[in-house]
Design an enzyme around this catalytic site. Structure first.
Site, short mmCIF file in Angstrom:
data_model
loop_
_atom_site.label_atom_id
_atom_site.label_comp_id
_atom_site.label_asym_id
_atom_site.label_seq_id
_atom_site.Cartn_x
_atom_site.Cartn_y
_atom_site.Cartn_z
N HIS A 105 0.30 -1.33 -0.27
CA HIS A 105 0.10 -0.12 -0.24
C HIS A 105 0.79 1.29 -0.32
O HIS A 105 0.77 2.36 0.26
CB HIS A 105 -0.52 -0.09 1.42
CG HIS A 105 -1.90 -1.20 0.70
ND1 HIS A 105 -2.79 -1.15 0.41
CD2 HIS A 105 -2.14 -2.35 2.28
CE1 HIS A 105 -3.71 -1.95 0.47
NE2 HIS A 105 -3.64 -2.04 1.57
N ASP A 113 -2.75 -10.19 -2.45
CA ASP A 113 -3.41 -9.59 -1.66
C ASP A 113 -4.73 -9.23 -1.44
O ASP A 113 -5.63 -8.59 -3.03
CB ASP A 113 -2.36 -8.89 -0.80
CG ASP A 113 -3.11 -8.30 0.69
OD1 ASP A 113 -4.32 -7.52 0.82
OD2 ASP A 113 -2.72 -8.64 1.64
N HIS A 157 -6.91 -6.46 -0.79
CA HIS A 157 -6.75 -5.54 -0.92
C HIS A 157 -5.60 -5.36 -1.93
O HIS A 157 -4.63 -5.33 -1.75
CB HIS A 157 -6.00 -4.45 0.51
CG HIS A 157 -7.28 -5.49 1.27
ND1 HIS A 157 -6.58 -5.99 2.09
CD2 HIS A 157 -8.42 -4.20 2.48
CE1 HIS A 157 -7.86 -6.40 3.75
NE2 HIS A 157 -8.69 -5.68 3.59
N ASP A 188 -5.37 -12.87 3.03
CA ASP A 188 -6.30 -12.57 3.46
C ASP A 188 -7.20 -12.85 2.74
O ASP A 188 -8.89 -12.16 2.84
CB ASP A 188 -6.09 -11.20 3.73
CG ASP A 188 -5.58 -10.15 3.04
OD1 ASP A 188 -4.97 -10.68 1.86
OD2 ASP A 188 -5.35 -8.68 3.79
#
Length: 345
Positions: free
Chosen positions: A124, A165, A167, A252
Site C-alpha cells: 500500500h 492480497d 486488498h 487475506d
C-alpha cells in the site's frame, strides 16, 4: 531447495499497547509454517543484509523516507488511522526492503523462487506514503515488492508483479503506473480498503494495458479464483513474456480471514504456488515472493497451501464463463483490447 529470508528483528516493529492485526506473531507464524512444510535439508534461511537507505530511495521520495525516520525516532505512535511506528520501525522497514532487494539477486543466481518473510508489509506504500488517494498506508511502511521489482528492471528484466492480497496493491501500482516493463496483475476484493483497483485502471501514458486489475465481487471463492489462475494468468504470461516475477503474497483472501469476505480455500493457494513454480521453471530468470497480508488462521492455512503448490501438485480447475459474470467480462475486455487475448469460459 527453498531459500527464505527471515530475521527475528522483524518482530521489533509492534504496537505495545493494543492488539493490531499486523503483529509480530504473523512473521513468526509464517516462518514456523515454512519449517513445517519444507524438509530441513531443503530449506536455506538467510539473514537479511545490512539495511540500505539508498535502496529505499530508488522508489520512495526522500522526504517520505525522512518522514518515517523522524516519526520512528519519536517512539510508538500512529502516523495515520491504520499504521503505527515505534523506535525500531525505520530500521526494521529498511531491513525488510533490503531483504527484498537482495532476494532478487539471489533468485537470479539460483533460478528459483526466493521467499522474503518480511515485515512491515509494503504494497500500500506509494512514492510518498498513501497512494492513489488512499486515506492511509494500510499497515505498510516501505514497498518491499516494488523494491524487488526495481532491482529486476534495473537489470533489464521485464517483470510481472502478481498481487493476490485481498486488498488492492495501490502503492505498487502507483510506483509503476507509467512503467511498461512492469506488468502488474492485482487480484483483490472490490470495494474494500483502499478503494482503488478499478478494472479500468490500466496504466499511464506509454504503459497502457500493463496494469491489470481483477476486482472480485464480495464472497468470491474457488470458482472465480481458479478462472483467474488457469485462464487469465497463463495468457498474460504468454503475451508479456516476463523475464522475472515478483509476488505480493497476501493470504487475506482465504475463507478463514477476518479482513475480507473472499472465500478462497487452501486449494486456491496450492494453484497459485504451482503457477509461481511453473512460471519460474519455464520462463522467469528469477522470482521473489514477498509476504503481505493474511490474518488469524488464514495466514498459516494459505501459506501452507502456497508452499505445497511449489511442488506443482495437480489441482482441480473450475469452469467460468466470462459472459455470465460482469466482473469477468470486464477483465476479458481489457485483455482483448490491450493484448489481443480472447478468453474462454
Amino acid at each position: 531447495m527453498l531459500i527464505t529470508y527471515f530475521s527475528k528483528a522483524f518482530t521489533l516493529h509492534e504496537d505495545p499497547v493494543n492488539p493490531h492485526p499486523e503483529s509480530p506473531e504473523r512473521v513468526l507464524m509464517a516462518f514456523s509454517i515454512v519449517k513445517e512444510v519444507v524438509p530441513k535439508e531443503e530449506l536455506r534461511v538467510i539473514e537479511p543484509p545490512t539495511p540500505s537507505r539508498s535502496i529505499v530511495e530508488l522508489i520512495h521520495e526522500r522526504e517520505y523516507v525522512e518522514h518515517v525516520e523522524n516519526e520512528s525516532k519519536k517512539g510508538f505512535h500512529y502516523i495515520d488511522a491504520d499504521t503505527y511506528v515505534n523506535e525500531h520501525t525505520f530500521k526494521v522497514a529498511l531491513l525488510a526492503a533490503s531483504a527484498a532487494w537482495n532476494a532478487a539477486d539471489v533468485s537470479l543466481e539460483v533460478r528459483a523462487p526466493v521467499l522474503a518473510l518480511v515485515r512491515p508489509p509494503g504494497h500500500h506504500a506509494g512514492r510518498s506514503g498513501p497512494a492513489m488517494g488512499a486515506s492511509s498506508n494500510g499497515f505498510c511502511i516501505f514497498n518491499n515488492a516494488a523494491i524487488a521489482t526495481r532491482n529486476f528492471i534495473d537489470k533489464g528484466l521485464k517483470t510481472m508483479v502478481l498481487d493476490f492480497d485481498a486488498h488492492h496493491g495501490n502503492g505498487t501500482q502507483e510506483i509503476f503506473w507509467c512503467e511498461p516493463r512492469v506488468l502488474h496483475v492485482d487480484i483483490h476484493e472490490y470495494g474494500i480498503y483502499p478503494g482503488t483497483g478499478s478494472v479500468n485502471d490500466v496504466g499511464g501514458a506509454g504503459a497502457e494495458g500493463t496494469k491489470i486489475n481483477v476486482p472480485l465481487p464480495h464472497g468470491a471463492g474457488n470458482r472465480e479464483f481458479m478462472w483467474v489462475v488457469h485462464e487469465v494468468l497463463p495468457r498474460l504470461v504468454e503475451a508479456f513474456k516476463p523475464d522475472a516475477l515478483v509476488v505480493s503474497a497476501g493470504f487475506d483472501s482465504h475463507v478463514l480471514d477476518p479482513m475480507s469476505s473472499l472465500g478462497a480455500s487452501d486449494e486456491v493457494f496450492v494453484a497459485l504456488g504451482s503457477f509461481v513454480a511453473e512460471l519460474t521453471q519455464r520462463h522467469a530468470k528469477g522470482a521473489v515472493v514477498v509476504l503481505e497480508g493474511g490474518y488469524g488462521n488464514a495466514l498459516p492455512a494459505g501459506l501452507r497451501g502456497f508452499l505445497r503448490g511449489f511442488s506443482r501438485k495437480a489441482v482441480k480447475e473450475y469452469a467460468l464463463t466470462p459472459a455470465e459474470d460482469t466482473w469477468a467480462r470486464d477483465v476479458a475486455a481489457v485483455l482483448e483490447r490491450y493484448w489481443g487475448i480472447e478468453l474462454r469460459g
